[in-house]
Design a protein around this motif. Structure first.
Motif, PDB file in Angstrom:
ATOM      1  N   ILE A  29      11.309  27.599  64.556  1.00  0.00           N
ATOM      2  CA  ILE A  29      12.639  27.374  64.022  1.00  0.00           C
ATOM      3  C   ILE A  29      13.591  27.729  63.029  1.00  0.00           C
ATOM      4  N   ALA A  30      15.193  28.212  62.599  1.00  0.00           N
ATOM      5  CA  ALA A  30      15.740  28.411  61.138  1.00  0.00           C
ATOM      6  C   ALA A  30      16.979  27.828  61.683  1.00  0.00           C
ATOM      7  N   VAL A  31      17.069  27.981  60.504  1.00  0.00           N
ATOM      8  CA  VAL A  31      18.893  26.770  60.087  1.00  0.00           C
ATOM      9  C   VAL A  31      19.073  27.795  59.721  1.00  0.00           C
ATOM     10  N   ALA A  32      20.959  27.959  59.795  1.00  0.00           N
ATOM     11  CA  ALA A  32      21.622  27.919  58.657  1.00  0.00           C
ATOM     12  C   ALA A  32      22.308  27.627  57.994  1.00  0.00           C
ATOM     13  N   PHE A  33      23.340  27.032  57.138  1.00  0.00           N
ATOM     14  CA  PHE A  33      24.516  26.618  57.198  1.00  0.00           C
ATOM     15  C   PHE A  33      25.313  27.531  56.008  1.00  0.00           C
ATOM     16  N   THR A  34      26.928  27.585  57.295  1.00  0.00           N
ATOM     17  CA  THR A  34      27.331  28.487  56.500  1.00  0.00           C
ATOM     18  C   THR A  34      29.158  27.770  56.215  1.00  0.00           C
ATOM     19  N   GLY A  58      23.055  33.188  49.988  1.00  0.00           N
ATOM     20  CA  GLY A  58      21.720  32.030  49.615  1.00  0.00           C
ATOM     21  C   GLY A  58      22.551  30.971  48.721  1.00  0.00           C
ATOM     22  N   SER A  59      23.470  30.325  48.895  1.00  0.00           N
ATOM     23  CA  SER A  59      23.767  29.540  48.519  1.00  0.00           C
ATOM     24  C   SER A  59      25.264  28.198  49.150  1.00  0.00           C
ATOM     25  N   THR A  60      25.379  27.262  48.938  1.00  0.00           N
ATOM     26  CA  THR A  60      26.783  26.859  49.565  1.00  0.00           C
ATOM     27  C   THR A  60      27.314  25.970  48.110  1.00  0.00           C
ATOM     28  N   LEU A  61      28.413  25.420  48.388  1.00  0.00           N
ATOM     29  CA  LEU A  61      28.945  24.910  48.138  1.00  0.00           C
ATOM     30  C   LEU A  61      28.799  22.935  47.590  1.00  0.00           C
ATOM     31  N   SER A  62      28.888  23.285  49.095  1.00  0.00           N
ATOM     32  CA  SER A  62      28.148  21.080  49.278  1.00  0.00           C
ATOM     33  C   SER A  62      26.485  21.489  48.745  1.00  0.00           C
ATOM     34  N   GLY A  63      25.888  22.207  48.574  1.00  0.00           N
ATOM     35  CA  GLY A  63      24.422  21.941  48.833  1.00  0.00           C
ATOM     36  C   GLY A  63      23.772  20.971  49.318  1.00  0.00           C
ATOM     37  N   VAL A  64      24.345  20.520  50.590  1.00  0.00           N
ATOM     38  CA  VAL A  64      23.904  20.366  51.915  1.00  0.00           C
ATOM     39  C   VAL A  64      22.561  20.796  52.455  1.00  0.00           C
ATOM     40  N   ASP A  65      21.672  20.209  52.526  1.00  0.00           N
ATOM     41  CA  ASP A  65      20.248  20.915  53.062  1.00  0.00           C
ATOM     42  C   ASP A  65      19.187  19.871  53.580  1.00  0.00           C
ATOM     43  N   ASN A 107      15.354  28.832  56.583  1.00  0.00           N
ATOM     44  CA  ASN A 107      16.559  28.571  56.137  1.00  0.00           C
ATOM     45  C   ASN A 107      17.661  29.201  55.306  1.00  0.00           C
ATOM     46  N   LYS A 108      19.077  29.667  55.989  1.00  0.00           N
ATOM     47  CA  LYS A 108      19.807  30.770  55.311  1.00  0.00           C
ATOM     48  C   LYS A 108      20.765  29.798  55.081  1.00  0.00           C
ATOM     49  N   LYS A 109      21.655  30.072  54.248  1.00  0.00           N
ATOM     50  CA  LYS A 109      22.414  29.718  53.489  1.00  0.00           C
ATOM     51  C   LYS A 109      23.653  30.857  52.707  1.00  0.00           C
ATOM     52  N   ARG A 110      25.177  30.673  52.879  1.00  0.00           N
ATOM     53  CA  ARG A 110      26.088  31.345  52.680  1.00  0.00           C
ATOM     54  C   ARG A 110      27.296  30.152  52.753  1.00  0.00           C
TER      55      ARG A 110
END
Length: 647
Positions: free
Chosen positions: A382-387, A614-621, A634-637
């Motif tokens: 599975i893949a995860v994305a934080f936007t 590649g990064s978020t402002l919250s740092g959540v993972d 694991n995608k972050k933006r």
């Protein structure tokens, strides 16, 4: 008796509010009717979706392989599933008819309520009169008591006769006023009780009629559902009966009747028309397998030999002889041969080698098993994305007036093959994960349809969640039906809000300056890259600044160069990536001078947009827990939502 209860409960009371209670209760009845309509409509929608899904499933059963002994069973499935779909469609029809009845009742109810409102208007006036009179009576009573007590006090204290007489006059006036209000209140009370008695009867009749009508609707609803359940039970019973009547011998007999080539052993087989060599070989192969199902093994081999002896080539009229090499299965113990089992048949077919002399041809080529994308024993990917979206409003050059709001979405992506694994496994491994680095999150809103969590978790930096696997499977199955060609399906599983600290939480700090005259407008926008706002600072890309300028701009000079759109009266800057590696560590200014023909301009709101991968402002993972799954991506933006500045 009920009317008596309503009268006693609603007619009296300190403030005589019974009328309002009954009137609003009548209005609530109309709301209940509409809500019941919505409920039945939603049930009809659910039944219709289910019926269409069953119809689609029935078509799928009809398209399954029609080869082999199991083929007739699909007809049983198809017929049963079509009947189930018809049962649910019939319920949809009944519910839609019921909705029409409920809607008509709602319309009639509205007319009754309107008429009743007009009829009880006088009662409302009586209520207001008694409330007003009662308030005045209470004040008059208090004044009467005060004046009487005051007169008696003066007498006891030995006051002058003049003072006593003066107090007596006041007490007399208070007594007369109080007496008049007592009489007025008595008249108002009599009228109120009469009006309320009539009105409570009207409300009682309306409520009785409403409850009876609602119960009739619910009875019709329950009866329709019950009839459908009976029909479904009959279909299910018929399905079980058909399956019980579908015996192993019957299935094999049907295969023999549909594929059999005859019961008599063939002699030399004349041909009335010509076939290609490969066509006849394949035909004889099918006939041989069928014959083996009908005879003992030795007879089948004799039959095969007769076929091969009479097999002629495409270019020759004379029959050609073939060499037959047989490696038979070991016979069973006993004096008589027994009927071959399915495994023996497979083994026998595999041990037969037939080839014509002086010829080399390739009686089959196997493509092997179809490839399987995912197996149930594999760790499922599975893949995860934080936007995240950063919204900021800057006020001029004052950093203390910056307002910031940061929100985020977490999405999981499932490959198409995982649906088959879920649906074929009645108890798939529960998908569990830990949300890490949550200390900066003010609020977490999980998808309550799909996720469970423990609200008693005390660790403020992590939070555990696990999926309702049945709901997840249902969601993914529905998504695949709506878009069967998709290679993966995205599921929004939670939203969150990040705590912010004003301008320190913004990736790009802004300060704007305007200077407006009748002929020109000078603009300067200072910006500064803020790596402290990010856990892992990355470049800001696709940076654009849009500035509306009114006053009929006739010329623009800008640094760096911007594009002026005369139709929209806006200037646009497109900047290269901004980061710590940029000039001045990501700090700079945009300047422009606008010449006007109809100035001065009015300072407007500047809009800014950018994004960062590649990064978020919250740092959540996220971290997967337990076995059965693996994180393939694991995608972050983050990107701007509403990001503006105004002087």
């Amino acid at each position: 008796v009920i009317h008596y209860i309503l009268t006693n409960i609603c007619m009296y009371g300190e403030k005589n509010n019974g009328f309002d209670v009954l009137y609003h209760n009548m209005k609530h009845g109309q709301i209940s009717s509409k809500e019941l309509t919505d409920f039945i409509r939603e049930r009809a929608t659910i039944e219709e979706v289910y019926a269409r899904s069953m119809t689609k499933l029935a078509k799928s059963a009809g398209n399954f392989s029609q080869l082999g002994t199991f083929a007739p069973v699909w007809d049983v499935f198809k017929t049963s599933t079509e009947k189930l779909a018809s049962c649910h469609l019939e319920l949809v029809r009944k519910l839609q008819e019921l909705i029409k009845d409920v809607q008509k009742y709602v319309d009639d109810q509205a007319k009754v309520h309107k008429k009743t409102k007009e009829e009880v208007a006088s009662t409302n006036g009586a209520v207001q009169t008694i409330q007003t009179t009662g308030g005045a009576l209470q004040k008059s009573k208090e004044n009467y008591n005060a004046k009487t007590v005051d007169q008696e006090r003066l007498r006891k204290e030995g006051a002058t006769q003049r003072e006593v007489d003066k107090a007596g006059v006041k007490a007399k006036k208070a007594t007369e006023a109080y007496k008049g209000l007592v009489e007025k209140y008595a008249a108002a009370k009599s009228e109120f009780e009469q009006k309320m008695a009539e009105t409570t009867q009207k409300f009682q009749n309306i409520e009785e009629s409403h409850i009876v009508h609602m119960k009739d609707i619910i009875q019709s609803y329950a009866q329709s559902v019950d009839e459908t359940h009976v029909q479904i039970g009959e279909v299910h019973t018929e399905f079980l009966r058909n399956m019980e009547n579908t015996s192993v011998e019957g299935l094999i007999q049907k295969l023999a009747e549909s594929k059999g080539t005859g019961k008599e052993r063939p002699g030399k087989m004349p041909y009335t028309h010509r076939h290609t060599c490969d066509d006849r070989k394949n035909t004889y192969a099918d006939q041989f397998i069928t014959h083996m199902l009908l005879c003992m093994t030795g007879e089948a081999l004799q039959w095969l030999g007769a076929i091969l002896y009479n097999f002629d080539s495409e270019d020759e009229d004379e029959p050609r002889k073939f060499r037959v090499e047989i490696k038979p299965v070991a016979p069973n113990n006993g004096t008589h041969q027994s009927r071959a089992t399915i495994d023996e048949l497979k083994a026998s077919i595999g041990n037969i080698s037939l080839s014509p002399p002086n010829m080399v041809r390739q009686f089959w080529t196997s493509r092997g098993p179809s490839p399987v994308t995912l197996a149930s024993q594999d760790a499922l990917p599975i893949a995860v994305a934080f936007t995240e979206s950063v919204n900021a409003y800057f006020k001029g050059a004052d950093p203390t007036k910056c307002i910031v709001k940061i929100t985020g979405d977490m999405t999981l992506s499932f490959p198409m093959g995982i649906i088959k694994v879920f649906t074929s496994n009645p108890s798939p491994a529960v998908l569990t994960f830990k949300l890490k680095s949550t200390s900066k999150l003010e609020q977490i809103l999980p998808n309550q349809t799909l996720l469970f969590s423990d609200p008693s978790q005390s660790d403020t930096n992590t939070k555990d969640f696990w999926f309702n696997m049945q709901a997840l499977t249902s969601y993914l199955r529905k998504a695949s039906e709506q878009n069967p060609a998709a290679s993966y399906y995205n599921v929004d599983i939670l939203k969150y809000q990040v705590s912010s600290n004003g301008i320190q939480s913004t990736p790009l700090n802004l300060a704007v300056y305007w200077k407006c005259t009748p002929t020109t407008t000078d603009l300067r926008l200072d910006y500064r890259y803020n790596p402290e706002s990010m856990l892992c600072p990355g470049p800001l890309s696709n940076v654009q600044v849009l500035v509306p300028v009114d006053g009929e701009v006739i010329n623009m000079q800008s640094l760096p160069n911007a594009v002026w759109n005369s139709e929209l009266n806006k200037s646009l800057w497109k900047l290269s990536d901004i980061s710590e590696k940029s000039d001045n560590e990501g700090s700079g200014s945009l300047r422009a001078k606008f010449e006007l023909s109809d100035g001065p301009s009015t300072p407007s709101t500047l809009a800014v947009q950018f994004m960062s991968e590649g990064s978020t402002l919250s740092g959540v993972d996220m971290e997967l827990l337990g076995a059965g799954y693996r994180l393939s991506l694991n995608k972050k933006r983050f990107a701007t939502g509403t990001y503006r500045t105004k002087i």
